[in-house]
Structure formats: C-alpha cells, structure tokens
Design an enzyme around this catalytic site. Structure first.
Site, PDB file in Angstrom:
ATOM      1  N   CYS A  16       0.784  -1.244  -0.060  1.00 38.97           N
ATOM      2  CA  CYS A  16       0.145  -0.023  -0.012  1.00 38.97           C
ATOM      3  C   CYS A  16       0.733   1.185   0.014  1.00 38.97           C
ATOM      4  O   CYS A  16       1.837   1.377  -1.004  1.00 38.97           O
ATOM      5  CB  CYS A  16      -0.796  -0.097   1.209  1.00 38.97           C
ATOM      6  SG  CYS A  16      -2.233   1.001   0.772  1.00 38.97           S
ATOM      7  N   HIS A  36      -4.116  -4.620  -0.033  1.00 42.13           N
ATOM      8  CA  HIS A  36      -3.664  -5.013   1.360  1.00 42.13           C
ATOM      9  C   HIS A  36      -3.771  -6.398   1.275  1.00 42.13           C
ATOM     10  O   HIS A  36      -4.877  -7.053   1.546  1.00 42.13           O
ATOM     11  CB  HIS A  36      -4.572  -4.424   2.487  1.00 42.13           C
ATOM     12  CG  HIS A  36      -4.184  -2.707   2.623  1.00 42.13           C
ATOM     13  ND1 HIS A  36      -3.339  -2.471   3.476  1.00 42.13           N
ATOM     14  CD2 HIS A  36      -4.877  -1.911   2.357  1.00 42.13           C
ATOM     15  CE1 HIS A  36      -3.338  -1.273   3.623  1.00 42.13           C
ATOM     16  NE2 HIS A  36      -4.246  -0.709   2.835  1.00 42.13           N
ATOM     17  N   GLU A  50      -2.993  -8.690   3.604  1.00 38.93           N
ATOM     18  CA  GLU A  50      -3.382  -8.925   5.219  1.00 38.93           C
ATOM     19  C   GLU A  50      -4.798  -8.697   5.410  1.00 38.93           C
ATOM     20  O   GLU A  50      -5.349  -9.287   6.360  1.00 38.93           O
ATOM     21  CB  GLU A  50      -2.711  -8.042   6.258  1.00 38.93           C
ATOM     22  CG  GLU A  50      -3.016  -6.725   6.416  1.00 38.93           C
ATOM     23  CD  GLU A  50      -2.537  -5.494   5.223  1.00 38.93           C
ATOM     24  OE1 GLU A  50      -2.786  -4.479   5.523  1.00 38.93           O
ATOM     25  OE2 GLU A  50      -1.780  -6.307   4.351  1.00 38.93           O
TER      26      GLU A  50
END
Length: 204
Positions: A79, A185, A187
């Site tokens: 990011c 992202h 995650e």
C-alpha cells in the site's frame, strides 16, 4: 527471517498476524542498524506519503531501506509502503520518495472516469497480472482489497507487473529487480492475500 519495518506508520499487527497464519515468524524491527540482518523486508504503510517519509527519515530508516535494496535481498512494499519506493508523490504538494523505482505517485484523475466513482478507491477489486511467482496459487480472478486515493505511474512500463481498473487502468503491483510492491492489502485479502504473502516468503 523476515522483518517488518516499524516507522510509526502502518498496519504492523495485521501484517504480522497474516504471516503468523502462514506459520512464518516475522520481526517488527524499529532499529535501522539491524535491517541488514534479515533475509527479506516488508515496508508497510497507512496514511499520508509526506508524513511517512518524515517518519522514515527521523528514524534513519530511509537510508537503511535504500542500503538494504542494494544488497539484492527482496523487499515488498505494501500500500503506502509500495508508493514510498517511488521517486516522488503529489499528495499534499510535492514529496520526495525513496527513489528505488523510477516514477511518481499521482491522485486519481476523475476527469478520465467514464462514470462517477468515489475516491478513495475502497473495497475488493481485480488485479490483472503478468506471469510472476508472486501471484502463484491465487484464484483466477485475483481479487484483493484496496484502500487508496493515489496510485503509481511507472517511468518504465516493464516495472508494472499488475494493473487494476478503477475509472481507468492503473499500476497496482510493481517489480524492479529485488524490489516488489503491491497497492492492495494482502493482510485484508483473505485467501488471495495469504497466497501472495506465501509466495513472497518462498522467493529465492
């Protein structure tokens, strides 16, 4: 061993947790003198580009990351972390980046949108990718989770290894030698995000 660069600008816990799900122990490292000890590096980031660069400089992490890049070991920017790898950003004026990848970070040009879209670009979207080991094992559509108002423009088109459509096509993943970056992202991207992080772990 993989280190996550701690410079007071990031989603460190969630990134670390994603690696834990893969059984990979990572270290959140705040000492720039220790970065060279690690096999791979994650440069995360959430927030404004200029603030992030200031934090990196105050902690001495800017030069440490540049030095690490020269070692040939892999770096993954996530990011804002990906954006910091570039020469500059136009977010809140003009800000210099780490200069590891030629190009700049620009705001979405809403005048190019064929129909109104909200900025920031937020939510699930597809990444159209080149053949690359970073994307192995992801599902066919490569959907990942995005949250951003600015995007990368590569000076050398060959550095762009993934693109996403939001009003127009923009670069959402990059590689220059040992330096990698992804705008979404991982995650927050469930199965595809974990596959991408596992592929980063396995890079040699």
């Amino acid at each position: 061993m993989i280190a996550i660069v701690d410079y007071n600008m990031g989603n460190l816990a969630s990134v670390k947790n994603a690696f834990s799900l893969l059984g990979e122990e990572v270290v959140v490292e705040s000492d720039p003198n220790k970065l060279s000890h690690y096999d791979k590096l994650i440069l995360p980031g959430v927030g404004a580009f200029g603030d992030a660069m200031q934090h990196l400089k105050v902690k001495g992490m800017d030069e440490a990351v540049k030095s690490y890049a020269k070692s040939g070991k892999y770096i993954l920017g996530i990011c804002l972390g990906m954006q910091l790898l570039f020469d500059s950003s136009e977010e809140f004026g003009s800000n210099q980046g780490l200069g590891l990848v030629k190009g700049k970070i620009v705001s979405f040009d809403t005048s190019k949108f064929s129909h109104p879209l909200k900025v920031p670009h937020m939510g699930w979207n597809r990444m159209f990718t080149k053949e690359h080991p970073l994307f192995k094992g992801m599902d066919q559509d490569h959907y990942l989770y995005f949250v951003h108002s600015f995007h990368a423009v590569c000076e050398d088109a060959s550095n762009s290894i993934g693109e996403t459509e939001y009003g127009y096509r923009f670069t959402s993943s990059i590689q220059k030698d040992n330096i990698l970056g992804i705008q979404p992202h991982p995650e927050k991207s469930h199965k595809n995000g974990l596959a991408l992080l596992k592929n980063f772990i396995d890079l040699h």
